[in-house]
Design an enzyme around this catalytic site. Structure first.
Site, short mmCIF file in Angstrom:
data_model
loop_
_atom_site.label_atom_id
_atom_site.label_comp_id
_atom_site.label_asym_id
_atom_site.label_seq_id
_atom_site.Cartn_x
_atom_site.Cartn_y
_atom_site.Cartn_z
N SER A 179 58.34 44.25 20.36
CA SER A 179 57.90 45.63 20.14
C SER A 179 56.44 45.80 19.73
O SER A 179 55.75 46.68 20.28
CB SER A 179 58.80 46.31 19.10
OG SER A 179 60.05 46.56 19.69
N ALA B 288 55.68 39.93 16.13
CA ALA B 288 56.84 40.41 15.36
C ALA B 288 57.09 39.54 14.14
O ALA B 288 57.76 39.97 13.21
CB ALA B 288 58.08 40.42 16.25
N CYS B 289 56.57 38.30 14.15
CA CYS B 289 57.03 37.34 13.14
C CYS B 289 55.90 36.69 12.35
O CYS B 289 54.93 36.19 12.92
CB CYS B 289 57.77 36.19 13.82
SG CYS B 289 59.01 36.74 14.97
N GLY C 126 57.32 41.62 10.92
CA GLY C 126 58.27 41.30 9.86
C GLY C 126 57.82 40.02 9.16
O GLY C 126 57.17 39.17 9.76
N ASN D 89 61.22 33.94 10.00
CA ASN D 89 60.97 35.38 10.04
C ASN D 89 62.25 36.13 9.59
O ASN D 89 63.28 35.49 9.36
CB ASN D 89 60.53 35.77 11.45
CG ASN D 89 61.69 35.66 12.42
OD1 ASN D 89 62.54 34.78 12.29
ND2 ASN D 89 61.75 36.55 13.37
N PRO D 90 62.24 37.46 9.54
CA PRO D 90 63.39 38.20 8.98
C PRO D 90 64.75 37.98 9.65
O PRO D 90 65.76 37.97 8.98
CB PRO D 90 62.97 39.67 9.13
CG PRO D 90 61.50 39.62 9.07
CD PRO D 90 61.09 38.35 9.77
N CYS D 91 64.77 37.84 10.95
CA CYS D 91 66.12 37.69 11.54
C CYS D 91 66.51 36.24 11.77
O CYS D 91 67.56 35.95 12.36
CB CYS D 91 66.20 38.52 12.81
SG CYS D 91 65.84 40.24 12.48
N GLU E 254 65.24 33.68 13.56
CA GLU E 254 65.08 32.93 14.81
C GLU E 254 63.77 32.18 14.90
O GLU E 254 63.58 31.37 15.81
CB GLU E 254 65.24 33.87 16.02
CG GLU E 254 64.11 34.87 16.26
CD GLU E 254 64.26 36.16 15.45
OE1 GLU E 254 65.07 36.17 14.50
OE2 GLU E 254 63.58 37.15 15.78
N PRO F 173 66.69 38.78 18.45
CA PRO F 173 67.82 39.74 18.52
C PRO F 173 67.65 40.79 19.61
O PRO F 173 68.62 41.32 20.11
CB PRO F 173 67.81 40.39 17.14
CG PRO F 173 66.61 39.91 16.40
CD PRO F 173 65.98 38.80 17.17
N GLY G 174 66.75 43.87 19.38
CA GLY G 174 67.34 45.13 18.96
C GLY G 174 66.83 46.33 19.75
O GLY G 174 67.62 47.14 20.25
N1 UDP Z 1 61.39 43.11 13.17
C1 UDP Z 1 60.88 43.83 12.11
N2 UDP Z 1 61.37 45.09 11.84
C2 UDP Z 1 62.35 45.66 12.60
C3 UDP Z 1 62.88 44.92 13.67
C4 UDP Z 1 62.37 43.65 13.94
O1 UDP Z 1 60.01 43.34 11.39
O2 UDP Z 1 62.76 46.80 12.31
C5 UDP Z 1 60.84 41.73 13.48
C6 UDP Z 1 61.61 40.62 12.83
O3 UDP Z 1 60.73 39.54 12.56
C7 UDP Z 1 62.60 40.22 13.90
C8 UDP Z 1 61.72 40.32 15.11
O4 UDP Z 1 60.92 41.49 14.87
O5 UDP Z 1 63.12 38.95 13.65
C9 UDP Z 1 62.40 40.47 16.43
O6 UDP Z 1 63.38 41.50 16.37
P1 UDP Z 1 63.91 42.22 17.68
O7 UDP Z 1 64.02 41.20 18.76
O8 UDP Z 1 65.13 43.00 17.33
O9 UDP Z 1 62.69 43.21 18.00
P2 UDP Z 1 62.34 44.12 19.30
O10 UDP Z 1 61.17 43.46 19.95
O11 UDP Z 1 63.55 44.24 20.17
O12 UDP Z 1 61.95 45.43 18.71
#
Ligand code: UDP
Length: 570
Positions: free
Chosen positions: A72, A87-88, A116, A269-271, A273, A418, A420
């Site tokens: 994201s 993200a991490c 995160g 990182n938070p989730c 992985e 994840p 998400g």
């Molecule tokens: N993460 C975060 N806040 C959020 C969701 C995700 O900081 O609300 C970070 C966190 O390190 C997580 C990583 O983004 O392990 C990847 O999460 P995800 O794959 O769900 O993110 P997406 O890229 O789909 O938004």
């Protein structure tokens, strides 16, 4: 571009560029063009400007065809002033006021940009230990975690998305019992996932029924003993109660530490992985496996040629992200570029299995997981080696466990996130998880009901002339297809949802992906509400035996509010 309604809502709310009045000033296509251009521009430094436009087109195609999406922050921030794309992150927390509050400030800057953060609190002295400068007593890791939590809460209002944290404490820290219990109340420390950092020595003590030593983080002296089985049971019972804490196997993270000379990996990182060294960051990206299929004579098969091409472009993309990224701290910039870790993973795994006619809870699916992930990691490394020929190996290559071998551009290549939000944008099942529920009924404000059906199920039921609103409502109410007799057995066999999959198969699937993933796998082992503490203990032991790097479980209904509910109208 084919984009679903939910996807559009998510993108409009947070991802599309806005003007000063908060109005969107780009379309979804323009967003992907902005990202493609920004990321492709990194090539100019290595191979000149000539190929940049063509590369941007390739990246654009791969994203708009929903074959690959970067995490994201890259979608939100690439080509914009903020420009933070990862993200991490993992930040160090040292045992002094200065270092603790410095880490809080650094985390706030990262959260603001959509990243995160993970922390190990293991270096902090125990609650009750002396503070030399004041003669007072230290309040210990858990009380400081509450401060980190409050700071996150405050920042989340103004940031791009909710800041998330991982908090880790070693099993041999004197405050470990307090840590295990610190999220007992569901309203406490809500901006953290917590995990106990478990050692090989501790697991042996559990297996042999021995005591193990608690160690003062400062003096490294033993300061007490606990019965390993009692502590393990306490962790398991707490996880059964409300899903926390998870566990991570520290020795396994460090067995795969590519540059041990840089210190120990102490957090993810938070989730969970992405294990990282302090001040490292990592950008992730995921391939949508649903779009990696080919149809021959009416039957689906994995299109390995297409998957291979996509993996290569994705690795190229993610390596470029490291260059164009604007890091929130100078230390992170330097540390990240020394190892150049990237995390390519997959999403849509469960949906792909449905197209292939393979039930998630089968040994055939577990074997296919190994085959697909082995292919992705091998191809990804091959591309990283190609990049190294032109761009050079990652700077610490000669100090790494790969020294002397084929130079690689990236110390790690694969991670299973994840996904998400990415899975909502791509309209597929998330990460490597089974589908949580195939049908949801949403109550729209004016009292009308909206039926949301998993697209793969819808396609197959329609093709067989079985689709009806009435049937969908029945599936939504039951939460599972398994006991609905009007659905033919061959469909029920394949369309298993999260709660139809036994914890054993959840864990086997995680282990299968882990075997061929450089970093780690984001996975929640879902239990039914009536699962026992022994069921949870079995999975915690199994994840250790099967070679997982950690485990997270969730028992249905064990938290007051949860994001998804089965068998109920949302
Ligand atoms: N993460 C975060 N806040 C959020 C969701 C995700 O900081 O609300 C970070 C966190 O390190 C997580 C990583 O983004 O392990 C990847 O999460 P995800 O794959 O769900 O993110 P997406 O890229 O789909 O938004």
């Amino acid at each position: 571009m084919k984009i679903g309604k939910n996807a559009l809502t998510v993108l409009e709310r947070r991802y599309l560029k806005k003007d000063e009045h908060g109005e969107n000033i780009e379309t979804v296509e323009q967003m992907f063009r902005r990202v493609a251009d920004a990321i492709a521009s990194a090539d100019a430094a290595y191979s000149g400007k000539a190929g940049v436009a063509a590369l941007s087109n390739r990246f654009y195609e791969m994203m708009t065809n929903l074959e690959f999406l970067p995490n994201s922050p890259t979608l939100m921030n690439a080509g914009k002033e903020l420009g933070q794309l990862s993200a991490c992150f993992v930040l160090p927390v040292g045992d002094s006021m200065e270092e603790i509050f410095e880490a809080i400030k650094q985390a706030a800057l990262i959260h603001k940009s959509g990243g995160g953060t993970g922390f190990s609190f293991s270096r902090l002295r125990a609650a009750g230990a002396t503070v030399r400068s004041t003669g007072g007593v230290a309040s210990g890791p858990v009380s400081f975690m509450r401060v980190f939590n409050m700071a996150t809460e405050a920042v989340k209002q103004g940031g791009t998305r909710r800041g998330a944290n991982m908090g880790i404490l070693r099993i041999d820290h004197p405050d470990i019992l307090e840590f295990i219990d610190c999220k007992k109340n569901n309203a406490d420390i809500t901006n953290f996932n917590i995990s106990v950092g478990i050692t090989e020595e501790f697991m042996q003590a559990v297996q042999q029924g021995n005591a193990y030593e608690l160690v003062d983080p400062k003096t490294k002296q033993a300061v007490g003993q606990l019965d390993a089985r009692e502590v393990f049971d306490k962790i398991v019972e707490s996880a059964w109660r409300n899903g926390e804490p998870g566990i991570i196997f520290l020795d396994r993270l460090n067995r795969d530490n590519v540059v041990p000379s840089q210190g120990e990996i102490e957090s993810t990182n938070p989730c969970g992985e992405q294990p990282l060294l302090p001040y490292e960051s990592c950008n992730l990206g995921s391939i949508n496996l649903v779009n990696m299929l080919k149809c021959e004579n009416g039957a689906y098969a994995v299109d390995y040629d297409k998957l291979g091409r996509t993996v290569r472009d994705a690795v190229h993309f993610l390596d470029n992200v490291i260059d164009v990224n604007k890091y929130p701290l100078a230390e992170i910039d330097v540390t990240t570029k020394q190892t150049r870790k990237i995390g390519l993973g997959v999403m849509g795994w469960s949906d792909m299995l449905a197209y292939l006619g393979v039930p998630y809870n089968s040994d055939e699916a577990v074997a296919l997981a190994r085959r697909v992930m082995e292919f992705i990691t091998k191809t990804g490394r091959a591309e990283s080696a190609e990049l190294a020929k032109v761009r050079g190996a990652f700077p610490l290559f000669e100090k790494s466990i790969y020294a002397g071998g084929t130079p690689l551009r990236n110390a790690t290549v694969t991670t299973i996130a994840p996904t998400g939000t990415l899975s909502i944008i791509a309209g597929c099942s998330s990460g490597v998880e089974p589908v949580f529920a195939y049908v949801f009924i949403r109550n729209v404000m004016d009292g009308t009901e909206m039926i949301e059906v998993n697209p793969v199920l819808k396609e197959i039921l329609e093709a067989r002339g079985l689709y009806s609103d009435g049937l969908m409502k029945k599936i939504a109410a039951e939460g599972s297809l398994q006991h609905i007799e009007e659905i033919p057995a061959d469909i029920r066999r394949v369309f298993v949802c999260s709660h139809d999959v036994s914890p054993l198969y959840h864990t086997k699937m995680q282990a299968a992906f882990q075997q061929f993933t450089d970093n780690a796998v984001s996975k929640t082992v879902n239990f039914k509400h009536d699962a026992t503490i022994d069921d949870v203990r079995e999975v915690y032991m199994l994840s250790y035996e099967l070679g997982c790097k950690g485990v997270t479980i969730y028992r249905d209904g064990s938290r007051g509010s949860q994001v998804l509910n089965i068998g109920s109208v949302k």
